[in-house]
Write a protein that holds these residues in place. Structure first.
Motif, PDB file in Angstrom:
ATOM      1  N   VAL A  20     -18.691  29.886  37.375  1.00 17.51           N
ATOM      2  CA  VAL A  20     -19.846  29.073  36.982  1.00 17.51           C
ATOM      3  C   VAL A  20     -19.951  27.791  37.819  1.00 17.51           C
ATOM      4  O   VAL A  20     -21.024  27.436  38.306  1.00 17.51           O
ATOM      5  CB  VAL A  20     -19.806  28.753  35.468  1.00 17.51           C
ATOM      6  N   ALA A  21     -18.829  27.133  38.042  1.00 15.86           N
ATOM      7  CA  ALA A  21     -18.876  25.860  38.769  1.00 15.86           C
ATOM      8  C   ALA A  21     -19.364  26.053  40.201  1.00 15.86           C
ATOM      9  O   ALA A  21     -20.185  25.277  40.708  1.00 15.86           O
ATOM     10  CB  ALA A  21     -17.494  25.207  38.764  1.00 15.86           C
ATOM     11  N   THR A  22     -18.892  27.095  40.850  1.00 16.83           N
ATOM     12  CA  THR A  22     -19.289  27.290  42.242  1.00 16.83           C
ATOM     13  C   THR A  22     -20.762  27.720  42.346  1.00 16.83           C
ATOM     14  O   THR A  22     -21.466  27.350  43.276  1.00 16.83           O
ATOM     15  CB  THR A  22     -18.327  28.261  42.977  1.00 16.83           C
ATOM     16  N   PHE A  23     -21.240  28.452  41.336  1.00 18.26           N
ATOM     17  CA  PHE A  23     -22.673  28.787  41.323  1.00 18.26           C
ATOM     18  C   PHE A  23     -23.520  27.537  41.090  1.00 18.26           C
ATOM     19  O   PHE A  23     -24.587  27.381  41.685  1.00 18.26           O
ATOM     20  CB  PHE A  23     -22.984  29.861  40.273  1.00 18.26           C
ATOM     21  N   ASP A  24     -23.037  26.633  40.231  1.00 16.35           N
ATOM     22  CA  ASP A  24     -23.757  25.373  40.003  1.00 16.35           C
ATOM     23  C   ASP A  24     -23.880  24.599  41.314  1.00 16.35           C
ATOM     24  O   ASP A  24     -24.937  24.063  41.644  1.00 16.35           O
ATOM     25  CB  ASP A  24     -23.010  24.505  38.979  1.00 16.35           C
ATOM     26  N   GLN A  25     -22.765  24.580  42.046  1.00 20.91           N
ATOM     27  CA  GLN A  25     -22.744  23.844  43.310  1.00 20.91           C
ATOM     28  C   GLN A  25     -23.718  24.475  44.323  1.00 20.91           C
ATOM     29  O   GLN A  25     -24.474  23.778  45.003  1.00 20.91           O
ATOM     30  CB  GLN A  25     -21.315  23.879  43.865  1.00 20.91           C
ATOM     31  N   LEU A  26     -23.710  25.802  44.383  1.00 21.22           N
ATOM     32  CA  LEU A  26     -24.592  26.503  45.313  1.00 21.22           C
ATOM     33  C   LEU A  26     -26.060  26.274  44.960  1.00 21.22           C
ATOM     34  O   LEU A  26     -26.902  26.009  45.821  1.00 21.22           O
ATOM     35  CB  LEU A  26     -24.268  28.002  45.297  1.00 21.22           C
ATOM     36  N   ARG A  27     -26.346  26.349  43.672  1.00 16.84           N
ATOM     37  CA  ARG A  27     -27.722  26.156  43.221  1.00 16.84           C
ATOM     38  C   ARG A  27     -28.190  24.743  43.561  1.00 16.84           C
ATOM     39  O   ARG A  27     -29.305  24.542  44.049  1.00 16.84           O
ATOM     40  CB  ARG A  27     -27.812  26.408  41.713  1.00 16.84           C
ATOM     41  N   ALA A  28     -27.318  23.780  43.360  1.00 14.88           N
ATOM     42  CA  ALA A  28     -27.681  22.390  43.672  1.00 14.88           C
ATOM     43  C   ALA A  28     -27.915  22.224  45.173  1.00 14.88           C
ATOM     44  O   ALA A  28     -28.873  21.560  45.592  1.00 14.88           O
ATOM     45  CB  ALA A  28     -26.574  21.449  43.193  1.00 14.88           C
ATOM     46  N   ALA A  29     -27.062  22.850  45.979  1.00 14.52           N
ATOM     47  CA  ALA A  29     -27.227  22.741  47.434  1.00 14.52           C
ATOM     48  C   ALA A  29     -28.550  23.370  47.863  1.00 14.52           C
ATOM     49  O   ALA A  29     -29.284  22.825  48.688  1.00 14.52           O
ATOM     50  CB  ALA A  29     -26.058  23.428  48.142  1.00 14.52           C
ATOM     51  N   PHE A  30     -28.871  24.511  47.275  1.00 15.67           N
ATOM     52  CA  PHE A  30     -30.114  25.187  47.632  1.00 15.67           C
ATOM     53  C   PHE A  30     -31.337  24.379  47.175  1.00 15.67           C
ATOM     54  O   PHE A  30     -32.312  24.240  47.917  1.00 15.67           O
ATOM     55  CB  PHE A  30     -30.124  26.604  47.049  1.00 15.67           C
ATOM     56  N   GLU A  31     -31.280  23.832  45.958  1.00 11.49           N
ATOM     57  CA  GLU A  31     -32.386  22.983  45.498  1.00 11.49           C
ATOM     58  C   GLU A  31     -32.562  21.804  46.447  1.00 11.49           C
ATOM     59  O   GLU A  31     -33.679  21.397  46.778  1.00 11.49           O
ATOM     60  CB  GLU A  31     -32.132  22.470  44.069  1.00 11.49           C
ATOM     61  N   GLY A  32     -31.446  21.273  46.927  1.00 11.97           N
ATOM     62  CA  GLY A  32     -31.477  20.135  47.841  1.00 11.97           C
ATOM     63  C   GLY A  32     -32.180  20.473  49.153  1.00 11.97           C
ATOM     64  O   GLY A  32     -33.044  19.719  49.616  1.00 11.97           O
ATOM     65  N   ILE A  33     -31.852  21.615  49.732  1.00  6.93           N
ATOM     66  CA  ILE A  33     -32.481  21.929  51.026  1.00  6.93           C
ATOM     67  C   ILE A  33     -33.966  22.245  50.864  1.00  6.93           C
ATOM     68  O   ILE A  33     -34.765  21.943  51.738  1.00  6.93           O
ATOM     69  CB  ILE A  33     -31.761  23.098  51.758  1.00  6.93           C
ATOM     70  N   LYS A  34     -34.329  22.830  49.718  1.00  4.33           N
ATOM     71  CA  LYS A  34     -35.754  23.124  49.512  1.00  4.33           C
ATOM     72  C   LYS A  34     -36.571  21.841  49.450  1.00  4.33           C
ATOM     73  O   LYS A  34     -37.725  21.792  49.840  1.00  4.33           O
ATOM     74  CB  LYS A  34     -35.951  23.901  48.207  1.00  4.33           C
ATOM     75  N   LYS A  35     -35.961  20.799  48.912  1.00  6.40           N
ATOM     76  CA  LYS A  35     -36.691  19.536  48.761  1.00  6.40           C
ATOM     77  C   LYS A  35     -36.633  18.691  50.025  1.00  6.40           C
ATOM     78  O   LYS A  35     -37.372  17.723  50.151  1.00  6.40           O
ATOM     79  CB  LYS A  35     -36.091  18.736  47.592  1.00  6.40           C
ATOM     80  N   PRO A 197     -31.028  35.915  45.122  1.00  7.97           N
ATOM     81  CA  PRO A 197     -32.301  36.560  45.461  1.00  7.97           C
ATOM     82  C   PRO A 197     -33.336  35.557  45.989  1.00  7.97           C
ATOM     83  O   PRO A 197     -34.018  35.810  46.979  1.00  7.97           O
ATOM     84  CB  PRO A 197     -32.751  37.175  44.131  1.00  7.97           C
ATOM     85  N   GLU A 198     -33.389  34.401  45.334  1.00 10.82           N
ATOM     86  CA  GLU A 198     -34.374  33.403  45.756  1.00 10.82           C
ATOM     87  C   GLU A 198     -33.986  32.780  47.103  1.00 10.82           C
ATOM     88  O   GLU A 198     -34.836  32.580  47.979  1.00 10.82           O
ATOM     89  CB  GLU A 198     -34.491  32.298  44.695  1.00 10.82           C
ATOM     90  N   MET A 199     -32.707  32.504  47.275  1.00  4.92           N
ATOM     91  CA  MET A 199     -32.256  31.841  48.503  1.00  4.92           C
ATOM     92  C   MET A 199     -32.429  32.762  49.717  1.00  4.92           C
ATOM     93  O   MET A 199     -32.926  32.342  50.766  1.00  4.92           O
ATOM     94  CB  MET A 199     -30.796  31.421  48.358  1.00  4.92           C
ATOM     95  N   VAL A 200     -32.049  34.026  49.563  1.00  7.60           N
ATOM     96  CA  VAL A 200     -32.158  34.948  50.690  1.00  7.60           C
ATOM     97  C   VAL A 200     -33.632  35.197  51.024  1.00  7.60           C
ATOM     98  O   VAL A 200     -34.014  35.249  52.194  1.00  7.60           O
ATOM     99  CB  VAL A 200     -31.396  36.266  50.410  1.00  7.60           C
ATOM    100  N   SER A 201     -34.482  35.313  50.006  1.00  6.77           N
ATOM    101  CA  SER A 201     -35.901  35.530  50.330  1.00  6.77           C
ATOM    102  C   SER A 201     -36.527  34.280  50.930  1.00  6.77           C
ATOM    103  O   SER A 201     -37.450  34.374  51.752  1.00  6.77           O
ATOM    104  CB  SER A 201     -36.711  36.048  49.147  1.00  6.77           C
ATOM    105  N   TYR A 202     -36.006  33.129  50.567  1.00 11.13           N
ATOM    106  CA  TYR A 202     -36.475  31.877  51.180  1.00 11.13           C
ATOM    107  C   TYR A 202     -36.238  31.917  52.695  1.00 11.13           C
ATOM    108  O   TYR A 202     -37.150  31.654  53.491  1.00 11.13           O
ATOM    109  CB  TYR A 202     -35.714  30.714  50.542  1.00 11.13           C
ATOM    110  N   PHE A 203     -35.032  32.296  53.108  1.00  7.75           N
ATOM    111  CA  PHE A 203     -34.753  32.367  54.550  1.00  7.75           C
ATOM    112  C   PHE A 203     -35.554  33.483  55.220  1.00  7.75           C
ATOM    113  O   PHE A 203     -36.085  33.310  56.312  1.00  7.75           O
ATOM    114  CB  PHE A 203     -33.254  32.552  54.800  1.00  7.75           C
TER     115      PHE A 203
END
Ligand SMILES: *Cc1c(COP(=O)(O)O)cnc(C)c1O
Length: 431
Positions: A20-35, A197-203
């Motif tokens: 869970v913690a590493t997924f939280d970190q990944l999600r935060a990193a991805f939200e960061g790059i989108k913004k 799924p969202e991150m890979v389709s984003y790229f």
């Protein structure tokens, strides 16, 4: 607004507590790059100097003439570095890993193509790299194992279970749980738990945004149909994303996402989106990998997410089959599963025989060697030409090139000269 990471009823994050913690970190990193407005520019710049972006859009006049229309336009993802669209995803994730300050990447691979792309990315970024691969797959895909090792990756032979992809996934997850602090898991397609799924389709949406501009410029209008093959669904979502209507946004959209991305839904402008699955030896046999075309799959949760899987009534995963290793997969993107249910994408299947015929025709007519995966999209488009008029425009995503798959293609085409070559080589080694 729906639960994040869900597309209709599909998707989600079904993971063990420890991750869970590493997924939280990944999600935060991805939200960061989108913004971050500079991120997409950095990504484009990397892809235009290290790979071949923007990839060209080729007008295929000989195929057009051969079928007496429609006008064939082919998006050339085969011209990417390492020979397929897979590099778009792994290089994007490489940038995310850099931002998270991690130094090691792991991946699992079945056919080996995602392993080669990941090993390439790791070499370029200077990451340590471990690739998990089932023993059976390693024996089948020796050339890719060779390249992964030459590129500096450690390839771990997985001898548990059936010694194929699903067993490699388990092993990779075990590694991740132990080494989360330093390690990122590079998932290869638009499947798995949120945010993959969202991150890979984003790229991969880079394919669609280029293709839309190119076809409007070169053909003067939008295509009537867009064809793409579907394994996990990443090249398909990549090109489809350029043709989804932004106006009819409903439940699945993330309002913080202002990138011209994948989560905006509904077919627009009369563009029809067609996903082509592996029909293998025929949908009437059990030897195929078609989950959505004439629905052979059923909804379930596995490998961390909810989608259509090819499984029996007890939820046991069925064996899949395709001449194209990259389409030989039991699950499918939860985003595509939602598009399927919403009628946004039509799903078809192409059989091995149709695929080989399409491969031959494309080589002879256009001087392009398609990957067997990509030939599924071509085969379906060829089959549907009688439904279209001579001045219609169609767009096909050529997800990868076939010359790197010479062992598979020469085998599949039953080439005598190739058999003789392999036999002579084998004799030379055993002498
Ligand atoms: C891996 C691969 C595919 C299948 O993956 P998707 O995620 O469905 O795109 C298709 N074509 C090629 C050339 C591949 O290497």
């Amino acid at each position: 607004m729906e639960r994040p990471g869900y597309y209709g009823q599909f998707g989600g994050t079904f993971i063990p507590e420890i991750l869970v913690a590493t997924f939280d970190q990944l999600r935060a990193a991805f939200e960061g790059i989108k913004k971050d407005p500079s991120f997409w520019k950095e990504y484009q710049s990397l892809m235009s100097t290290y790979s071949c972006r923007p990839t060209p859009l080729t007008y295929s006049e000989n195929l057009t003439r051969h079928f007496n229309g429609p006008h064939f336009y082919i998006k050339r993802e085969d011209l990417n570095h390492t020979g397929a669209h897979k590099l778009n995803n792994v290089m994007g994730q490489g940038l995310v890993v850099q931002r998270m300050g991690k130094s090691r990447v792991i991946a699992e691979t079945g056919a080996g193509q995602h392993g080669v792309a990941t090993a390439t990315m790791a070499a370029k970024f200077g990451f340590e790299c471990t690739i998990y691969m089932g023993e059976v797959d390693m024996a089948r895909q020796r050339p890719n194992v060779f390249w992964m090792e030459q590129l500096g990756a450690t390839v771990v032979r997985v001898t548990d279970g059936d010694r194929i992809l699903k067993d490699a996934i388990n092993e990779a997850l075990r590694d991740w749980a132990t080494n989360m602090d330093t390690t990122h898991y590079v998932l290869g397609t638009v499947c798995g738990p949120h945010p993959y799924p969202e991150m890979v389709s984003y790229f991969q949406s880079i394919i669609g945004s280029e293709a839309r501009d190119q076809i409007v410029r070169q053909a003067g209008r939008l295509p009537k149909r867009v064809y793409a093959c579907v394994g996990g669904g990443s090249n398909a979502l990549g090109i489809f994303s350029g043709f989804l209507d932004d106006t009819q946004v409903d439940s699945v959209r993330d309002p913080s996402d202002n990138h011209s991305g994948i989560l905006r839904v509904k077919v627009s402008n009369g563009v029809e989106l067609v996903g082509v699955e592996a029909g293998g030896e025929g949908l009437e046999t059990r030897r195929h990998a078609s989950r959505l075309a004439s629905v052979h799959g059923s909804v379930g949760v596995a490998q961390g997410y909810k989608t259509y899987f090819l499984q029996d009534d007890d939820g046991q995963m069925l064996e899949t089959h395709s001449v194209a290793a990259g389409l030989d997969y039991i699950g499918v993107s939860p985003i595509l599963a939602a598009y399927y249910e919403q009628g946004i994408v039509r799903f078809e299947a192409a059989t091995n025989d149709e695929v080989l015929a399409a491969t031959r025709l494309t080589m002879k007519k256009e001087g392009i060697i398609p990957a067997l995966e990509s030939s599924h999209a071509l085969a379906c488009a060829f089959r549907e030409t009688p439904q279209m008029s001579a001045d219609d425009v169609i767009l096909i995503n050529l997800s990868g090139r076939g010359d790197k798959d010479i062992f598979t293609i020469a085998d599949a085409l039953g080439d005598e000269g190739w058999k003789e070559f392999i036999t002579t080589k084998a004799e030379a080694y055993s002498a």
